[in-house]
Design a protein around this motif. Structure first.
Motif, PDB file in Angstrom:
ATOM      1  N   ASP A 122      -0.801  19.044   7.108  1.00  0.00           N
ATOM      2  CA  ASP A 122      -0.593  17.439   7.490  1.00  0.00           C
ATOM      3  C   ASP A 122       0.327  17.732   8.645  1.00  0.00           C
ATOM      4  OD1 ASP A 122       0.158  14.680   8.002  1.00  0.00           O
ATOM      5  OD2 ASP A 122       0.681  14.438   5.714  1.00  0.00           O
ATOM      6  N   HIS A 128       0.862  10.018  11.335  1.00  0.00           N
ATOM      7  CA  HIS A 128       0.817   8.918  10.558  1.00  0.00           C
ATOM      8  C   HIS A 128       1.063   7.690  11.303  1.00  0.00           C
ATOM      9  CE1 HIS A 128       1.386  10.881   6.106  1.00  0.00           C
ATOM     10  NE2 HIS A 128       1.190  11.588   7.106  1.00  0.00           N
ATOM     11  N   TRP A 129       1.992   7.780  12.365  1.00  0.00           N
ATOM     12  CA  TRP A 129       2.609   6.799  13.129  1.00  0.00           C
ATOM     13  C   TRP A 129       1.483   6.599  14.222  1.00  0.00           C
ATOM     14  CZ3 TRP A 129       5.462   2.835  12.803  1.00  0.00           C
ATOM     15  CH2 TRP A 129       6.806   3.036  11.989  1.00  0.00           C
ATOM     16  N   LEU A 131      -1.854   7.037  13.759  1.00  0.00           N
ATOM     17  CA  LEU A 131      -2.974   6.282  13.365  1.00  0.00           C
ATOM     18  C   LEU A 131      -2.615   4.919  13.412  1.00  0.00           C
ATOM     19  CD1 LEU A 131      -3.620   8.638  10.431  1.00  0.00           C
ATOM     20  CD2 LEU A 131      -4.997   8.408  12.100  1.00  0.00           C
ATOM     21  N   ALA A 171      -6.445   8.120   7.530  1.00  0.00           N
ATOM     22  CA  ALA A 171      -5.113   7.502   7.098  1.00  0.00           C
ATOM     23  C   ALA A 171      -5.166   7.549   5.572  1.00  0.00           C
ATOM     24  CB  ALA A 171      -4.762   6.032   7.364  1.00  0.00           C
ATOM     25  N   VAL A 175      -2.159   9.383   3.660  1.00  0.00           N
ATOM     26  CA  VAL A 175      -1.034   8.596   3.065  1.00  0.00           C
ATOM     27  C   VAL A 175      -0.243   9.385   2.048  1.00  0.00           C
ATOM     28  CG1 VAL A 175      -2.554   7.479   1.297  1.00  0.00           C
ATOM     29  CG2 VAL A 175      -0.484   6.547   2.231  1.00  0.00           C
ATOM     30  N   ASP A 189       5.164   4.749   4.365  1.00  0.00           N
ATOM     31  CA  ASP A 189       4.401   5.329   5.060  1.00  0.00           C
ATOM     32  C   ASP A 189       3.508   4.685   5.983  1.00  0.00           C
ATOM     33  OD1 ASP A 189       2.585   7.441   5.961  1.00  0.00           O
ATOM     34  OD2 ASP A 189       2.136   8.242   4.280  1.00  0.00           O
ATOM     35  N   ALA A 191       1.141   5.426   7.552  1.00  0.00           N
ATOM     36  CA  ALA A 191      -0.513   5.784   7.411  1.00  0.00           C
ATOM     37  C   ALA A 191      -1.005   4.432   6.259  1.00  0.00           C
ATOM     38  CB  ALA A 191      -0.704   6.994   6.866  1.00  0.00           C
ATOM     39  N   ALA A 194      -1.751   1.516   8.315  1.00  0.00           N
ATOM     40  CA  ALA A 194      -2.916   1.924   8.852  1.00  0.00           C
ATOM     41  C   ALA A 194      -4.352   1.670   8.339  1.00  0.00           C
ATOM     42  CB  ALA A 194      -2.802   3.281   9.573  1.00  0.00           C
TER      43      ALA A 194
END
Length: 274
Positions: A122, A128-129, A131, A171, A175, A189, A191, A194
């Motif tokens: 990961d 995460h951002w 996405l 995502a 997550v 999070d 994600a 998202a």
């Protein structure tokens, strides 16, 4: 892995059946009307219930299988759509349709046999951002295309929809706070947001594409977007891999599965669900 495969198959069955129901309802609305008009049709709502089942199964498959395996299986919902249309509507499958179905099925079996363990990598908050930001940008562009109106909006709306579904799948995979369940981590999070944004936005844009009557083209565009994006991200960033020595075979099977799905998506049988 067995649970993930079963979940992916159930998702394909649910999504394939739902597509037939939703296309039927969407084309009952005027092209100039809002896609929301189609969404409140009883048949469409029943399809949405199946979509909910499919979403849960997709989440299970995405978190327990390599994405290059789970997504082609889920995208085989097009095969379900074609077969269901042939059985229910009495449409005859052409030689090309049967060939596309056979190629996709064989490719999926090979993918299942060559898939290795699900990756555990990961890249962290950057992904995460990324996405979430990508989802906002793409959804905005898709909404602009839909606002322009007309049949020419079908392809861009469907393409954006497919990419959004692909981003949603990634995502779901990354997550935080899901296993073990920690609500605080989920809510903080990007994600997680998202998942909601890309899922809802992709669903809306796909409905807009269906409403033009371009079911085949829309289905093909979505199949490519929701399969290629997660498969590539899973292999490059998340550590998904094939069994040792089977990488080239896996790549060929992955491409063949997508190709078979696209052939079926562009068939007259899928168009018959309009």
């Amino acid at each position: 892995m067995t649970v993930g495969v079963i979940a992916a198959v159930v998702a394909a069955l649910a999504f394939g059946t739902a597509s037939v129901m939703q296309a039927h309802a969407a084309t009952r609305a005027s092209i100039d009307a809002s896609p929301l008009a189609a969404m409140i049709h009883p048949v469409f709502l029943a399809g949405m219930a199946l979509d909910a089942v499919g979403f849960v199964c997709t989440a299970v498959a995405s978190r327990t299988l390599p994405l290059f395996l789970s997504q082609p299986i889920i995208s085989s919902n097009l095969l379900v759509t074609a077969v269901l249309a042939a059985v229910v509507l009495g449409v005859t499958l052409s030689r090309r349709d049967r060939f596309g179905i056979a190629v996709a099925v064989v490719a999926l079996v090979i993918l299942g046999l060559t898939a290795g363990a699900e990756g555990r990598d990961d890249p962290g908050l950057a992904l995460h951002w990324g996405l979430l930001v990508a989802g906002v940008v793409l959804l905005s562009g898709g909404l602009v295309a839909v606002a322009a109106g007309g049949r020419r909006t079908a392809l861009p709306a469907a393409m954006v929809s497919g990419v959004l579904f692909g981003l949603m799948t990634v995502a779901v995979r990354v997550v935080d706070g899901v296993d073990p369940f920690r609500l605080g981590e989920i809510l903080t999070d990007p994600a997680a947001y998202a998942v909601v944004l890309c899922g809802a936005g992709g669903f809306y844009l796909f409905t807009a594409a269906l409403q033009t009557g371009a079911v085949a083209g829309a289905a093909a565009a979505v199949a490519v977007g929701e399969t290629v994006i997660p498969g590539v991200v899973g292999a490059v960033l998340l550590g998904d891999s094939a069994r040792a020595g089977w990488g080239p075979v896996m790549v060929i099977a992955f491409v063949a599965a997508i190709g078979g799905a696209v052939v079926v998506a562009l068939s007259d049988v899928v168009a018959a669900v309009e």
